[in-house]
Design a protein around this motif. Structure first.
Motif, PDB file in Angstrom:
ATOM      1  N   LEU A 283       1.909  12.616  -9.028  1.00 36.23           N
ATOM      2  CA  LEU A 283       1.408  13.959  -8.725  1.00 36.23           C
ATOM      3  C   LEU A 283       2.497  15.015  -8.875  1.00 36.23           C
ATOM      4  O   LEU A 283       2.237  16.125  -9.356  1.00 36.23           O
ATOM      5  CB  LEU A 283       0.830  13.986  -7.302  1.00 36.23           C
ATOM      6  N   ARG A 284       3.715  14.661  -8.441  1.00 36.21           N
ATOM      7  CA  ARG A 284       4.819  15.596  -8.620  1.00 36.21           C
ATOM      8  C   ARG A 284       5.104  15.825 -10.118  1.00 36.21           C
ATOM      9  O   ARG A 284       5.381  16.948 -10.550  1.00 36.21           O
ATOM     10  CB  ARG A 284       6.064  15.062  -7.924  1.00 36.21           C
ATOM     11  N   ALA A 285       5.034  14.756 -10.902  1.00 36.20           N
ATOM     12  CA  ALA A 285       5.259  14.888 -12.354  1.00 36.20           C
ATOM     13  C   ALA A 285       4.185  15.764 -12.979  1.00 36.20           C
ATOM     14  O   ALA A 285       4.477  16.631 -13.824  1.00 36.20           O
ATOM     15  CB  ALA A 285       5.275  13.496 -13.001  1.00 36.20           C
ATOM     16  N   ALA A 286       2.926  15.554 -12.567  1.00 34.67           N
ATOM     17  CA  ALA A 286       1.835  16.363 -13.108  1.00 34.67           C
ATOM     18  C   ALA A 286       2.011  17.827 -12.728  1.00 34.67           C
ATOM     19  O   ALA A 286       1.750  18.732 -13.549  1.00 34.67           O
ATOM     20  CB  ALA A 286       0.503  15.822 -12.583  1.00 34.67           C
ATOM     21  N   HIS A 287       2.454  18.068 -11.484  1.00 31.54           N
ATOM     22  CA  HIS A 287       2.686  19.449 -11.048  1.00 31.54           C
ATOM     23  C   HIS A 287       3.743  20.118 -11.920  1.00 31.54           C
ATOM     24  O   HIS A 287       3.558  21.260 -12.380  1.00 31.54           O
ATOM     25  CB  HIS A 287       3.114  19.451  -9.573  1.00 31.54           C
TER      26      HIS A 287
ATOM     27  N   VAL B  89       0.842  -1.208   0.000  1.00 31.75           N
ATOM     28  CA  VAL B  89       0.000   0.000   0.000  1.00 31.75           C
ATOM     29  C   VAL B  89       0.869   1.246   0.000  1.00 31.75           C
ATOM     30  O   VAL B  89       0.612   2.210  -0.758  1.00 31.75           O
ATOM     31  CB  VAL B  89      -0.951  -0.010   1.215  1.00 31.75           C
ATOM     32  N   LEU B  90       1.903   1.252   0.823  1.00 32.98           N
ATOM     33  CA  LEU B  90       2.758   2.443   0.919  1.00 32.98           C
ATOM     34  C   LEU B  90       3.596   2.631  -0.346  1.00 32.98           C
ATOM     35  O   LEU B  90       3.898   3.768  -0.722  1.00 32.98           O
ATOM     36  CB  LEU B  90       3.654   2.333   2.153  1.00 32.98           C
ATOM     37  N   THR B  91       3.961   1.551  -1.020  1.00 40.07           N
ATOM     38  CA  THR B  91       4.660   1.670  -2.303  1.00 40.07           C
ATOM     39  C   THR B  91       3.754   2.324  -3.347  1.00 40.07           C
ATOM     40  O   THR B  91       4.187   3.198  -4.108  1.00 40.07           O
ATOM     41  CB  THR B  91       5.120   0.294  -2.789  1.00 40.07           C
ATOM     42  N   LEU B  92       2.488   1.901  -3.338  1.00 35.56           N
ATOM     43  CA  LEU B  92       1.526   2.539  -4.245  1.00 35.56           C
ATOM     44  C   LEU B  92       1.356   4.016  -3.910  1.00 35.56           C
ATOM     45  O   LEU B  92       1.237   4.860  -4.803  1.00 35.56           O
ATOM     46  CB  LEU B  92       0.182   1.815  -4.169  1.00 35.56           C
ATOM     47  N   ALA B  93       1.353   4.332  -2.603  1.00 31.22           N
ATOM     48  CA  ALA B  93       1.238   5.736  -2.191  1.00 31.22           C
ATOM     49  C   ALA B  93       2.444   6.530  -2.674  1.00 31.22           C
ATOM     50  O   ALA B  93       2.313   7.676  -3.148  1.00 31.22           O
ATOM     51  CB  ALA B  93       1.105   5.825  -0.669  1.00 31.22           C
ATOM     52  N   ALA B  94       3.635   5.939  -2.564  1.00 34.82           N
ATOM     53  CA  ALA B  94       4.842   6.628  -3.037  1.00 34.82           C
ATOM     54  C   ALA B  94       4.800   6.840  -4.549  1.00 34.82           C
ATOM     55  O   ALA B  94       5.198   7.905  -5.057  1.00 34.82           O
ATOM     56  CB  ALA B  94       6.082   5.819  -2.641  1.00 34.82           C
ATOM     57  N   LEU B  95       4.297   5.836  -5.291  1.00 31.78           N
ATOM     58  CA  LEU B  95       4.177   5.988  -6.751  1.00 31.78           C
ATOM     59  C   LEU B  95       3.141   7.054  -7.108  1.00 31.78           C
ATOM     60  O   LEU B  95       3.313   7.792  -8.089  1.00 31.78           O
ATOM     61  CB  LEU B  95       3.792   4.647  -7.375  1.00 31.78           C
ATOM     62  N   LEU B  96       2.081   7.145  -6.303  1.00 35.54           N
ATOM     63  CA  LEU B  96       1.093   8.197  -6.530  1.00 35.54           C
ATOM     64  C   LEU B  96       1.721   9.575  -6.336  1.00 35.54           C
ATOM     65  O   LEU B  96       1.442  10.519  -7.090  1.00 35.54           O
ATOM     66  CB  LEU B  96      -0.099   8.004  -5.597  1.00 35.54           C
ATOM     67  N   VAL B  97       2.567   9.691  -5.342  1.00 31.02           N
ATOM     68  CA  VAL B  97       3.282  10.951  -5.111  1.00 31.02           C
ATOM     69  C   VAL B  97       4.160  11.283  -6.316  1.00 31.02           C
ATOM     70  O   VAL B  97       4.227  12.438  -6.762  1.00 31.02           O
ATOM     71  CB  VAL B  97       4.127  10.853  -3.819  1.00 31.02           C
ATOM     72  N   VAL B  98       4.839  10.272  -6.849  1.00 29.50           N
ATOM     73  CA  VAL B  98       5.675  10.479  -8.038  1.00 29.50           C
ATOM     74  C   VAL B  98       4.839  11.038  -9.195  1.00 29.50           C
ATOM     75  O   VAL B  98       5.234  11.995  -9.878  1.00 29.50           O
ATOM     76  CB  VAL B  98       6.358   9.155  -8.440  1.00 29.50           C
TER      77      VAL B  98
ATOM     78  N   ASP C 290       7.898  15.433 -23.279  1.00 26.74           N
ATOM     79  CA  ASP C 290       6.592  14.791 -23.115  1.00 26.74           C
ATOM     80  C   ASP C 290       6.425  14.305 -21.663  1.00 26.74           C
ATOM     81  O   ASP C 290       7.395  14.233 -20.902  1.00 26.74           O
ATOM     82  CB  ASP C 290       6.425  13.637 -24.104  1.00 26.74           C
ATOM     83  N   PHE C 291       5.168  13.968 -21.313  1.00 25.60           N
ATOM     84  CA  PHE C 291       4.852  13.637 -19.921  1.00 25.60           C
ATOM     85  C   PHE C 291       5.612  12.400 -19.441  1.00 25.60           C
ATOM     86  O   PHE C 291       6.007  12.319 -18.263  1.00 25.60           O
ATOM     87  CB  PHE C 291       3.347  13.424 -19.756  1.00 25.60           C
ATOM     88  N   SER C 292       5.856  11.417 -20.322  1.00 24.45           N
ATOM     89  CA  SER C 292       6.562  10.207 -19.903  1.00 24.45           C
ATOM     90  C   SER C 292       7.980  10.528 -19.446  1.00 24.45           C
ATOM     91  O   SER C 292       8.490   9.937 -18.481  1.00 24.45           O
ATOM     92  CB  SER C 292       6.585   9.174 -21.036  1.00 24.45           C
ATOM     93  N   SER C 293       8.626  11.474 -20.090  1.00 26.79           N
ATOM     94  CA  SER C 293       9.979  11.874 -19.681  1.00 26.79           C
ATOM     95  C   SER C 293       9.949  12.594 -18.327  1.00 26.79           C
ATOM     96  O   SER C 293      10.810  12.377 -17.473  1.00 26.79           O
ATOM     97  CB  SER C 293      10.601  12.775 -20.753  1.00 26.79           C
ATOM     98  N   VAL C 294       8.936  13.455 -18.162  1.00 24.01           N
ATOM     99  CA  VAL C 294       8.784  14.149 -16.871  1.00 24.01           C
ATOM    100  C   VAL C 294       8.510  13.132 -15.765  1.00 24.01           C
ATOM    101  O   VAL C 294       9.037  13.223 -14.645  1.00 24.01           O
ATOM    102  CB  VAL C 294       7.650  15.196 -16.943  1.00 24.01           C
ATOM    103  N   LEU C 295       7.682  12.134 -16.076  1.00 29.73           N
ATOM    104  CA  LEU C 295       7.347  11.097 -15.093  1.00 29.73           C
ATOM    105  C   LEU C 295       8.578  10.285 -14.715  1.00 29.73           C
ATOM    106  O   LEU C 295       8.791   9.964 -13.529  1.00 29.73           O
ATOM    107  CB  LEU C 295       6.262  10.182 -15.660  1.00 29.73           C
ATOM    108  N   ALA C 296       9.419   9.955 -15.703  1.00 23.49           N
ATOM    109  CA  ALA C 296      10.647   9.207 -15.421  1.00 23.49           C
ATOM    110  C   ALA C 296      11.579  10.019 -14.530  1.00 23.49           C
ATOM    111  O   ALA C 296      12.195   9.486 -13.593  1.00 23.49           O
ATOM    112  CB  ALA C 296      11.343   8.835 -16.727  1.00 23.49           C
ATOM    113  N   ALA C 297      11.689  11.317 -14.819  1.00 22.06           N
ATOM    114  CA  ALA C 297      12.534  12.181 -13.992  1.00 22.06           C
ATOM    115  C   ALA C 297      11.980  12.273 -12.573  1.00 22.06           C
ATOM    116  O   ALA C 297      12.729  12.259 -11.581  1.00 22.06           O
ATOM    117  CB  ALA C 297      12.638  13.566 -14.628  1.00 22.06           C
ATOM    118  N   SER C 298      10.655  12.343 -12.455  1.00 23.04           N
ATOM    119  CA  SER C 298      10.025  12.413 -11.140  1.00 23.04           C
ATOM    120  C   SER C 298      10.263  11.129 -10.355  1.00 23.04           C
ATOM    121  O   SER C 298      10.501  11.156  -9.138  1.00 23.04           O
ATOM    122  CB  SER C 298       8.514  12.664 -11.291  1.00 23.04           C
ATOM    123  N   LEU C 299      10.233   9.987 -11.070  1.00 21.44           N
ATOM    124  CA  LEU C 299      10.470   8.709 -10.397  1.00 21.44           C
ATOM    125  C   LEU C 299      11.868   8.665  -9.798  1.00 21.44           C
ATOM    126  O   LEU C 299      12.059   8.215  -8.658  1.00 21.44           O
ATOM    127  CB  LEU C 299      10.272   7.563 -11.384  1.00 21.44           C
TER     128      LEU C 299
END
Length: 361
Positions: free
Chosen positions: A92-96, A81-90, A112-121
């Motif tokens: 949300l930070r990427a979307a921000h 559950v907490l891993t999923l929560a951490a991924l959700l944070v990733v 593109d968003f996938s690159s931003v998401l990878a950087a956020s991860l």
């Protein structure tokens, strides 16, 4: 919002505000070193625009940890559950970052968003777990405090229940004796029996009252004790002499309710009432060595053995002193030669016992 959540929110706000200020200071410093100065206004806008998003995210992770802490019995489920929560944070930070780039300019050229998401991860996943770890420290601390408070509450409840049980043993003990005395006197002297009934009614009111306090001023104890002694004085006549030595300064000191009456009753029943000659009952009090020292002294019956063992009353007195004050209280009984018996108790004085004014002993 609960006080606990407000407290956590305050901690989170303070932490990320300090972190954003520190980061802004670093940005300004690095700009000066690289020959590309950055104003404090721009640095603060950039820093707060990024780091303060962690305030709601941290609060959300704290709530997730409270609901699914990593503890024995559900370790793997909570970790998932907490891993999923951490991924959700990733995410949300990427979307921000993606949607606020026109405002803050995170990227000179927005990918593109996938690159931003990878950087956020890469940047935020471990940060999220750091927050989760800090949240666990806070949650476990709260749980420890709650357990300590529950233990304290249980101990207080147990002590209160034991004290009430001991006090309940005393009421029928002396009330039945008082009723027997009135029953004997009503056939001999109606006026004296009436006085005894007045005193008995006062004792009954106290016994049946809903007062829950385990302590009350010594003056109140003496008032009730006088009613009991009125009954015994009428019953025993000249065979009972009473001496009082209670100074004014002792009268407002709190003492356990019904602490003196069992001592006096024990002296009368086991010694003074068995004498043919007049006997003396002495009650004295003094403030000494951090204690209110109370002495009940009585004449022994000539030729009679010492009063047998500890009865209900004396056992209750000693037990209540131990429960209320632990090792700080004193309880002692002894014979003085072959003529006198004394029971001495010591009750710890409050930090600032008020001076007495009013009832003289």
């Amino acid at each position: 919002m609960s006080k606990r959540l407000l407290f956590v929110l305050g901690i989170v706000l303070l932490w990320w505000t300090a972190y954003a200020l520190m980061f802004a200071s670093q940005v300004v410093g690095m700009g000066e070193e690289q020959g590309a100065p950055v104003s404090w206004r721009e640095a603060l806008r950039y820093s707060f625009g990024g780091w303060m998003t962690w305030v709601p995210l941290s609060l959300g992770l704290y709530l997730a940890v409270r609901r699914f802490p990593l503890e024995r019995g559900r370790l793997f489920a909570s970790a998932a559950v907490l891993t999923l929560a951490a991924l959700l944070v990733v995410m949300l930070r990427a979307a921000h970052v993606y949607f606020t780039n026109p405002i803050f300019g995170w990227y000179a050229q927005l990918p593109d968003f996938s690159s931003v998401l990878a950087a956020s991860l890469s940047k935020n996943f471990m940060m999220a777990w750091t927050v989760i770890g800090a949240a666990h420290a806070l949650v476990f601390y709260e749980q420890a405090r709650e357990r300590e408070q529950r233990v304290v509450d249980l101990e207080r409840g147990l002590i209160a229940a034991r004290l009430e049980a001991l006090r309940a043993q005393l009421h029928p003990h002396f009330l039945f004796n008082a009723l027997n005395s009135v029953a004997e006197m009503v056939h001999e002297d109606v006026e004296l029996a009436d006085r005894m009934l007045v005193s008995l009614s006062a004792m009954l009111r106290d016994a049946l009252s809903h007062e829950q306090a385990q302590e009350r001023p010594l003056r109140r104890e003496l008032e009730l004790l006088r009613h009991y002694l009125t009954i015994e004085k009428i019953r025993l006549g000249e065979r009972l002499r009473i001496d009082w030595a209670v100074p004014e300064e002792c009268l407002d000191v709190p003492v356990p309710a019904l602490i003196l009456q069992p001592l006096v009753e024990n002296a009368i029943v086991h010694a003074l009432a068995r004498r043919r000659e007049p006997g003396v009952l002495s009650l004295s009090a003094a403030r000494r060595d951090g204690l209110l020292q109370l002495h009940v002294e009585n004449s022994l019956a000539p030729g009679e053995p010492p009063a047998p063992g500890f009865g209900v009353g004396l056992r209750s007195v000693e037990s209540r002193l131990q429960l209320l004050y632990g090792g700080h209280a004193r309880f002692e009984r002894r014979d003085i030669g072959r003529e006198r018996h004394i029971v001495a108790i010591g009750i710890p004085l409050p930090a600032a016992a008020p001076g007495a004014a009013g009832l003289a002993a």
